[in-house]
Enzyme design. Structure first.
Site, PDB file in Angstrom:
ATOM      1  N   CYS A 213      -4.803  -1.633  -4.156  1.00  0.00           N
ATOM      2  CA  CYS A 213      -5.176  -0.732  -3.065  1.00  0.00           C
ATOM      3  C   CYS A 213      -6.612  -0.230  -3.231  1.00  0.00           C
ATOM      4  O   CYS A 213      -7.375  -0.183  -2.274  1.00  0.00           O
ATOM      5  CB  CYS A 213      -4.193   0.440  -3.032  1.00  0.00           C
ATOM      6  SG  CYS A 213      -4.756   1.875  -2.114  1.00  0.00           S
ATOM      7  N   ASP A 214      -6.970   0.122  -4.459  1.00  0.00           N
ATOM      8  CA  ASP A 214      -8.280   0.734  -4.696  1.00  0.00           C
ATOM      9  C   ASP A 214      -9.419  -0.244  -4.426  1.00  0.00           C
ATOM     10  O   ASP A 214     -10.436   0.116  -3.818  1.00  0.00           O
ATOM     11  CB  ASP A 214      -8.351   1.234  -6.134  1.00  0.00           C
ATOM     12  CG  ASP A 214      -7.299   2.284  -6.434  1.00  0.00           C
ATOM     13  OD1 ASP A 214      -7.584   3.472  -6.276  1.00  0.00           O
ATOM     14  OD2 ASP A 214      -6.183   1.901  -6.805  1.00  0.00           O
ATOM     15  N   TYR A 215      -9.281  -1.474  -4.900  1.00  0.00           N
ATOM     16  CA  TYR A 215     -10.354  -2.441  -4.666  1.00  0.00           C
ATOM     17  C   TYR A 215     -10.473  -2.784  -3.188  1.00  0.00           C
ATOM     18  O   TYR A 215     -11.585  -2.959  -2.663  1.00  0.00           O
ATOM     19  CB  TYR A 215     -10.129  -3.699  -5.511  1.00  0.00           C
ATOM     20  CG  TYR A 215     -10.717  -3.558  -6.894  1.00  0.00           C
ATOM     21  CD1 TYR A 215     -11.946  -4.121  -7.208  1.00  0.00           C
ATOM     22  CD2 TYR A 215     -10.067  -2.815  -7.883  1.00  0.00           C
ATOM     23  CE1 TYR A 215     -12.513  -3.974  -8.461  1.00  0.00           C
ATOM     24  CE2 TYR A 215     -10.622  -2.661  -9.141  1.00  0.00           C
ATOM     25  CZ  TYR A 215     -11.837  -3.243  -9.431  1.00  0.00           C
ATOM     26  OH  TYR A 215     -12.400  -3.082 -10.675  1.00  0.00           O
TER      27      TYR A 215
END
Length: 450
Positions: A213-215
């Site tokens: 999710c973060d990338y």
């Protein structure tokens, strides 16, 4: 130094983890020489003030830095503890400061400068707003109330820099019932529907590997920030970008969303299989924890696979003629036949044999294998940079290459507080005495105090 200029520096020997310590220890700030040509990174005239934590925000920052932006990471002095777990000192004679050797932090902040700045104090807020006047972008992923509590939300930023671009990355957005909630990646994975679709049919929902999710959010934030810079260059208008991490990840499950809205069908977990292609899976190979993945898209590929694994009769068998039949009626049996063949071969041998036969396949590599893979080495997919305290460090490159000039990673991670003097003296024009007073007064920090 005039606004928008950068000083150029040497780069580490690309692909050489043992490059000399004198190279790659500083960040590129201007034209680099590539193949005898002077090539300027595309964002070299922009400055970014990065107020981020965790993973998503720092990813957006290092993408902008790798593209040439002057990114200043601003961190609260109490944001981290000085007693951090880190590898032992890697550079002979370097000070033992573990906070400068944390691998994940260094990967996420490559190519940036660093300021330890207390924004909760009036002097710190004033210093920050002075820097905003010289910046193009403020990037943040704090909880929704933080900027307002610090008095540096978009209205305050616009007062000092009308064309500033503020890119915010709240977990759920800044409106709606969940606007004030905070979350890390697993919570976004769960509420986006991705966790529900991840895993095996006979088990509960799973978490996607690593910081998926973060990338995704970080790359999206970098893209939208560049679009905003382009818009400002054309119109003179700054803007406030609100990027909901939840809405960003919902795009990944768009086929499942269409399925439920158009067909009333809620997709479920199917493990390593595909919704309509067959066979698809991950199969054990010889040599312990070694595997190969493959996917058959066409009937022609199915024929190639059947003949390769020693069952040519299945290539023409009517019961196996379509992907639908293979998926619904025979997938378990096909999996057993494939694994009987792969288990007698190494992962690379299975991959090369299948690829030569026209079957899309790839060895399932662990991280050590990735480092030694000949294709990764040839492409220099890992860009080694010399860090003055962590030593030679492999950074993952941005995935795209420009034929006009491949710049690679813009530089190693910063040392804590290495941007203090740059910001106060070079950008703001303050004397050395002012810098020392800010440090002694606790407004600026040269090491974490958490």
């Amino acid at each position: 130094m005039a606004r928008g200029t950068r000083t150029d520096t040497g780069r580490a020997h690309r692909g050489d983890p043992h490059g000399p310590p004198g190279h790659g220890g500083r960040r590129h700030r201007g034209p680099a020489r590539i193949g005898g040509r002077r090539v300027t990174r595309p964002l070299a005239r922009y400055r970014v003030l990065e107020l981020t934590n965790a993973v998503a925000g720092p990813v957006a920052g290092f993408v902008l830095a790798d593209l040439g932006a002057d990114v200043i990471k601003i961190e609260a002095p109490n944001g981290r503890t000085a007693q951090q777990s880190a590898p032992p000192p890697a550079v002979e004679g370097a000070p033992d400061r573990p906070w400068n050797r944390v691998p994940n932090f260094n990967e996420l902040h490559r190519g940036k400068r660093h300021m330890g700045l207390d924004l909760s104090r009036p002097e710190g807020r004033g210093l920050f707003l002075r820097l905003v006047k010289l910046a193009d972008v403020v990037l943040e992923n704090f909880s929704p109330r933080v900027l307002g509590n610090l008095g540096i939300d978009y209205p305050q930023l616009r007062e000092v820099k009308p064309d500033i671009i503020l890119t915010s990355m709240p977990a759920f957005g800044k409106t709606g019932p969940y606007a004030t909630r905070s979350s890390y990646g697993p919570g976004i994975d769960a509420m986006s529907g991705l966790s529900h679709l991840t895993g095996y049919a006979d088990r509960g929902p799973g978490k996607p590997a690593q910081f998926y999710c973060d990338y995704h959010a970080g790359l999206t934030a970098a893209f939208t920030t560049m679009a905003a810079l382009r818009h400002r260059d054309r119109t003179g208008e700054g803007q406030y970008i609100e990027l909901s991490m939840l809405e960003g990840e919902m795009q990944i499950i768009a086929p499942a969303v269409m399925d439920v809205t158009m067909n009333g069908r809620v997709q479920s977990r199917i493990g390593n299989r595909h919704a309509w292609l067959a066979p698809q899976g991950v199969y054990r190979c010889a040599g312990g924890d070694r595997w190969v993945a493959l996917c058959v898209e066409t009937d022609e590929q199915w024929g190639h696979l059947a003949r390769t694994i020693g069952h040519p009769q299945l290539a023409e068998a009517p019961d196996y003629a379509t992907a639908e039949a293979r998926r619904r009626e025979h997938h378990d049996g096909i999996d057993r036949l494939i694994e009987a063949w792969t288990s007698q071969r190494s992962d690379y041998d299975a991959m090369h044999t299948l690829q030569a036969a026209g079957v899309p396949a790839g060895a399932v590599l662990d991280v050590h294998q990735i480092l030694e893979d000949p294709h990764v080495k040839h492409r220099e997919s890992l860009d080694w940079r010399y860090h003055p305290e962590a030593g030679n460090f492999p950074h993952t490159r941005l995935a795209w290459r420009a034929r006009s000039g491949d710049h690679g990673v813009s530089g190693p991670a910063p040392l804590y507080g290495d941007g203090n003097a740059y910001a106060v003296q070079e950008l703001l024009g303050e004397p050395a005495a002012s810098l020392e007073a800010l440090i002694e007064g606790g407004v600026l920090a040269t090491e974490p105090r958490g």
